[in-house]
Write an enzyme that holds these catalytic residues in place. Structure first.
Site, PDB file in Angstrom:
ATOM      1  N   HIS A  69       0.790  -1.120   0.008  1.00  0.00           N
ATOM      2  CA  HIS A  69      -0.072   0.090  -0.061  1.00  0.00           C
ATOM      3  C   HIS A  69       0.985   1.053  -0.007  1.00  0.00           C
ATOM      4  CE1 HIS A  69      -2.290   3.195   2.374  1.00  0.00           C
ATOM      5  NE2 HIS A  69      -3.061   2.760   1.142  1.00  0.00           N
ATOM      6  N   GLU A  72       2.186   1.906  -3.364  1.00  0.00           N
ATOM      7  CA  GLU A  72       1.362   2.469  -4.496  1.00  0.00           C
ATOM      8  C   GLU A  72       1.266   3.926  -4.396  1.00  0.00           C
ATOM      9  OE1 GLU A  72      -3.098   3.793  -3.877  1.00  0.00           O
ATOM     10  OE2 GLU A  72      -3.087   1.662  -3.344  1.00  0.00           O
ATOM     11  N   HIS A  73       1.385   4.577  -3.039  1.00  0.00           N
ATOM     12  CA  HIS A  73       1.485   6.030  -2.915  1.00  0.00           C
ATOM     13  C   HIS A  73       2.742   6.397  -3.400  1.00  0.00           C
ATOM     14  CE1 HIS A  73      -1.477   6.931   0.610  1.00  0.00           C
ATOM     15  NE2 HIS A  73      -1.776   5.817   0.230  1.00  0.00           N
ATOM     16  N   GLU A 149      -3.819   8.146   7.623  1.00  0.00           N
ATOM     17  CA  GLU A 149      -4.945   7.380   6.835  1.00  0.00           C
ATOM     18  C   GLU A 149      -5.469   6.204   7.774  1.00  0.00           C
ATOM     19  OE1 GLU A 149      -5.583   4.990   2.880  1.00  0.00           O
ATOM     20  OE2 GLU A 149      -3.696   6.077   2.957  1.00  0.00           O
TER      21      GLU A 149
END
Length: 438
Positions: A69, A72-73, A149
């Site tokens: 994840h 991905e950022h 987040e």
């Protein structure tokens, strides 16, 4: 009434034939192992470009959850050719939209734009497959973004926190027990070299495939893909041995005390994933129990008994490995959560003891098929459907899914309820609200 149902079924069959005929998939394979799937659709002058990497939280190790994840950022931080943080701006200046997602099984990046600009997607994605900037300061900065987040989505959300802990309790050994976003201590420990190794290990043409849907000439766009991706070398992928989850042999219970307005209950039952033969009946069972306001759980717990303000069931078999069939309820004001749990269990017992009616099953099947069919109106959804089935074993499985749903009978639904919705196969999570210390 039977005549109306027959006509409705005939209409759905005609739509299915039309959709199947119009959504022909062309498959190509480059020498470096990159698969390309193209759906030619000329209804509007738009196209969606998606690149799927076969890497998600499933392949991560304990102590380094959240790598996929966070990577991905970082994929939006630029390359030497295009600079930092300009990827999305380039797409937007050309009238397009872009985004990405990370799941348990894959990471996917997409752009939807005018079809005559699609070559830009090919150029940008091929560049960042191999030339991503991985600056230490940027990694630390984006790591803080992901931690925030996580706080917002899970740590500060009582229901999501309960859901996360339920999965981690139900699954003992399988990596699905870990959240896609990662555990907070693991996210805090990720450094630049961890991400770079992950990137170089899995972002390779032989671990990826492209799905394009829209107003394109397949041969023309394939030439562009070969020119930009064809020179990228494939790598030796890491070992992918995944621990199989052992059979559960007794109920598990957990209690989460957290600041919250109302108590909640979640139940999770171990079930197989698609394309297991039972997955189709489980899908129909989920729709019968929770497919709208006329479904069993809504009518019983919310409308009739007024014991819950929210209640439902969910089965998503679209995972490489088995996950869970979920039931949940958020108690109504002044109602005890034990009453809500008993009401859920009563509906489970009912469907186990008595098969649903033909009408209930047919309605559920119609809902599932109609939802699948009408999603084909979106180029993005067309590509997503193809991509998800490709992840599961091949895009041609999409036809098997619809065929399997149509064959489900009331006896099948009762059989899977009896087989999987058992006490020894169940994990129960209870959210116990506590007063704020403030």
């Amino acid at each position: 009434m039977p005549l109306i149902r027959t006509l409705a079924l005939s209409l759905i069959a005609l739509i299915l034939i039309s959709v199947s005929a119009g959504a022909e998939v062309r498959e190509y394979m480059l020498d470096n192992g990159l698969k390309v799937l193209i759906i030619e659709d000329h209804k509007v002058p738009l196209a969606t470009f998606q690149i799927w990497y076969r890497i998600g939280s499933r392949e991560e190790t304990s102590g380094k959850t959240g790598l996929s994840h966070l990577l991905e950022h970082m994929m939006f931080k630029g390359t030497p050719k295009y600079g930092s943080k300009v990827f999305s701006k380039i797409i937007q200046r050309n009238g397009g939209v872009d985004n990405a997602m990370t799941s348990r099984d894959y990471t996917m990046y997409f752009q939807t734009m005018s079809s005559d600009r699609l070559g830009l997607s090919v150029e940008l994605e091929s560049d960042r497959m191999t030339n991503l900037i991985m600056d230490e300061k940027e990694v630390l900065s984006e790591r803080d973004v992901v931690k925030e987040e996580r706080r917002m989505r899970y740590d500060d959300d009582p229901q999501n926190a309960l859901f996360e802990k339920l999965i981690a309790t139900a699954l003992m050994t399988h990596p699905y027990r870990r959240p896609v976003i990662g555990w907070m201590p693991d996210i805090s420990s990720i450094r630049r070299d961890d991400l770079y190794r992950h990137y170089k290990a899995y972002y390779s043409p032989d671990n990826a495939f492209i799905v394009i849907a829209g107003d394109v000439d397949p041969e023309e766009i394939l030439k562009k893909i070969k020119a930009d991706f064809g020179g990228i070398n494939k790598t030796t992928l890491p070992d992918r041995t995944i621990t199989k989850e052992p059979e559960q042999r007794g109920e598990k219970r957990l209690y989460l005390k957290k600041e919250a307005e109302i108590p909640s209950v979640i139940m999770g039952y171990h079930t197989p994933s698609f394309p297991h033969d039972d997955s189709f009946a489980l899908d129909v069972l989920s729709s019968i129990l929770s497919g709208g306001k006329s479904s069993r759980l809504y009518r019983s717990l919310i409308y009739d008994k007024k014991i819950a303000i929210e209640a439902g069931a969910d089965y998503d078999g679209m995972y490489i490995d088995p996950l869970l069939f979920f039931f949940w309820a958020n108690a109504a004001p002044e109602k005890d959560i034990n009453e809500a749990e008993k009401a859920l269990q009563s509906e489970i017992n009912n469907i186990r003891d008595n098969p649903p009616t033909e009408r209930e099953v047919q309605k559920a099947k119609n809902q599932i098929e109609a939802s699948f069919i009408f999603s084909q109106d979106s180029l993005y959804r067309q590509a997503m459907n193809i991509g998800r089935f490709e992840i599961l074993g091949g895009w041609r499985l999409m036809k098997d899914y619809l065929d399997g749903i149509r064959k489900v009978t009331p006896a099948d639904v009762r059989r899977v309820a009896q087989k999987y919705l058992t006490e020894e196969n169940r994990t129960v999570g209870i959210l116990v609200p506590v007063k704020s210390e403030k």
